[in-house]
Every structure is written in structure tokens, then in C-alpha cells.
Write a protein that holds these residues in place. Sequence first.
Motif, PDB file in Angstrom:
ATOM      1  N   UNK A  30      25.645 -14.877 -11.899  1.00 23.86           N
ATOM      2  CA  UNK A  30      24.964 -16.412 -12.655  1.00 23.86           C
ATOM      3  C   UNK A  30      23.842 -16.794 -12.342  1.00 23.86           C
ATOM      4  N   UNK A  31      23.181 -15.678 -12.236  1.00 27.27           N
ATOM      5  CA  UNK A  31      20.889 -15.606 -12.132  1.00 27.27           C
ATOM      6  C   UNK A  31      20.982 -15.336 -13.923  1.00 27.27           C
ATOM      7  N   UNK A  32      21.745 -14.176 -13.870  1.00 29.15           N
ATOM      8  CA  UNK A  32      21.932 -13.810 -15.626  1.00 29.15           C
ATOM      9  C   UNK A  32      21.970 -15.137 -16.509  1.00 29.15           C
ATOM     10  N   UNK A  33      23.498 -15.546 -15.964  1.00 26.40           N
ATOM     11  CA  UNK A  33      24.049 -16.579 -16.766  1.00 26.40           C
ATOM     12  C   UNK A  33      23.188 -18.587 -17.374  1.00 26.40           C
ATOM     13  N   UNK A  34      22.109 -18.025 -16.064  1.00 23.52           N
ATOM     14  CA  UNK A  34      21.339 -19.183 -15.445  1.00 23.52           C
ATOM     15  C   UNK A  34      22.141 -20.332 -15.250  1.00 23.52           C
ATOM     16  N   UNK A  35      23.186 -20.334 -14.550  1.00 20.95           N
ATOM     17  CA  UNK A  35      24.341 -21.365 -14.064  1.00 20.95           C
ATOM     18  C   UNK A  35      23.768 -21.774 -12.934  1.00 20.95           C
ATOM     19  N   UNK A  36      22.966 -23.026 -12.853  1.00 19.77           N
ATOM     20  CA  UNK A  36      21.677 -23.518 -12.091  1.00 19.77           C
ATOM     21  C   UNK A  36      22.875 -23.424 -10.921  1.00 19.77           C
ATOM     22  N   UNK A  76      27.798 -24.155 -15.064  1.00 20.39           N
ATOM     23  CA  UNK A  76      27.946 -24.324 -15.899  1.00 20.39           C
ATOM     24  C   UNK A  76      27.753 -23.686 -16.901  1.00 20.39           C
ATOM     25  N   UNK A  77      28.540 -22.276 -16.886  1.00 18.93           N
ATOM     26  CA  UNK A  77      29.660 -21.122 -17.709  1.00 18.93           C
ATOM     27  C   UNK A  77      31.130 -21.291 -17.583  1.00 18.93           C
TER      28      UNK A  77
END
Length: 315
Positions: A268-274, A84-85
Amino acid sequence: MLRILARKIFEVLIFLLFITFISFLVVRLAPGDPVLTILNVDELSVNQEQLEALREDMGFNKPLLVQYGLWLLKFFTLDFGVSYVTGQPVMDMILMGLPATMELAAGALIVMVVISVPLGSLSALYRNSWIDQLGRTLSVLGAAIPSFWLGLILIELFGVRMHWLPTMGRDGFISLILPSLTLGLAISSVYVRLLRSSLLDSFSQEFIRAARARGLSEKRIFLMHAFRHSLPPVITVFGVSLGSLIGGVVVIEVLFAYPGIGKLVVDAIRQRDYPLIQGYILIMAIIVFIVNACVDLSYRYLNPEMKLKEREANR
């Protein structure tokens, strides 16, 4: 052998269905809206119609089981979606970071073996001596000290004060020394105690006394009989603790800014990149499953009793 192989294939299929469903469910039920992450609403003004249009385009408005089924079809083609990022394919990002993580895990295992095998063996051979006392003391200290705190101490000592070793990044073998040493010291304490107790149990077995009665040298008895007999419990614990090793790799990669998939998934967890989180969970679960399968197969070589039991069961 064909029966064992068929059973393992069946276990793999059940395991994949279970882990894919759990990882998919956990990621989908996590707090936050992936659509808001994709559109980056903190920097871009969007209306509700745009949000709903993107949800429909990505299939988020469909029932959860339908979403899982569509995602599972992509999974079996090794398509984990795109980040997603960054917009890059998740598989490509994981494959880029995986070699660094494998290097770090391998380095930690080498440190663990170099420390635990000699120290655990000497502690068992010279029970209640100063070597045994030293081994038990170091084991207790290693178990009590958190790996991240030990890493900070090593950074301060060898990186900041002595300027001997780099403390950040991945630049050849020398940059692997400190993180491998940190993780290897943290996990070796368990195996020193385990190998010691397993060897002491082996020395008390009847086949050791029989080997001595046949006149075999102590060196041959130790290497060919006692040490081999003591390995199955150690390997069993290694298979069980592999998840802890992977978790430790994540912590150490963040601490030393080591560019592996552990650091990648924390970002990825910080940026909610599921998609990236989900891909990481699946890849690590598959690696753990493969290692545990190899551990099970190694018992047939290390423990001849299993072969005898299988032959008796097939008669």
C-alpha cells in the motif's frame, strides 16, 4: 474496580481521538496526490477538470478539519473507506490479512518464551557458570544480528540447501516455522538478559531468605516466589516493545512473502493507497493499546503490593 474501569474507558477515548487525528494528518500531508493514484494517470490521459471533479466528489477540497470530522464519524462505525487500488473495503482487506499476522506474532512469541524462559532462568540459577556464559553470548549475538539477515541465513540453510522447510507463502503450519523462528530468535535476546537480571534481583530480596528459613524447597521458592516476582519488569518491557514486534512482523512478512497485513501495508505504501495505510495504523495502534491495558491489569495479579497500595489509598 469501577474507578479503574472508568479511567480506562476515558483513556481509550482520549487515545482514539489522538491516534485518529495524528494518523489522518500524517496520511493527508504525505507527498503525492491520491486523486492521481485513483485515476492512474500513468496509463490514462485526464484533464484538470476531471481531477478537480474527483477531488470535490471525495471531499479533498474541504478544509482539513472538516475532512477529519467526516472521516471520524465513519471511523466510529468501523468504516475505513475503500482501497484506492483494489476498490475493496479497507476493513475487509485488513481482516483478511490479520489472521496470518497474528499467527506469525504468536509463533514468534512461543519461540521467544521457549528460548528466553529456560535460558534466562538457568543463567540466573547458575550464575557465572558455562550456562550463564552461553546465555549472555547468545543474547549479545541475537541483539547484534538484524532479523532480516538472520532470516536470509535460515532461508539459505533450511530452504535452499537442505530443502527441509518452505521459504515463501502461507501453506499450513510448516510454512510458519522459519518466519516464527527468525522473529522469535531476534526478540528473545532481550528477554534472556532481562529475566536473568530480574531473577537475580528477586533472589536477593528478604522474602526469599524468609522462605528458605521456613524450610521451603528451592523448587517451590523459585516457582512460587522468585519467578513470579521477576515477571512484572519482563511484562513491562514486553508492553513497551510490542511496537518493535509489530515492525519486525512487517519485515519478516516481506522477506518470506507471508500474506499478512504487514506485507499488505508495504504494498500500500508503494502504491500510495492512503486509506489502507491509515486503517493499518489505527488497527495496530488499537492492538498495542489493548495489550498495554492488559499488561497494566496483570500487575494486580503478579504484584500484590499494588493491591495493598490501592486499598490504603481508598481508606
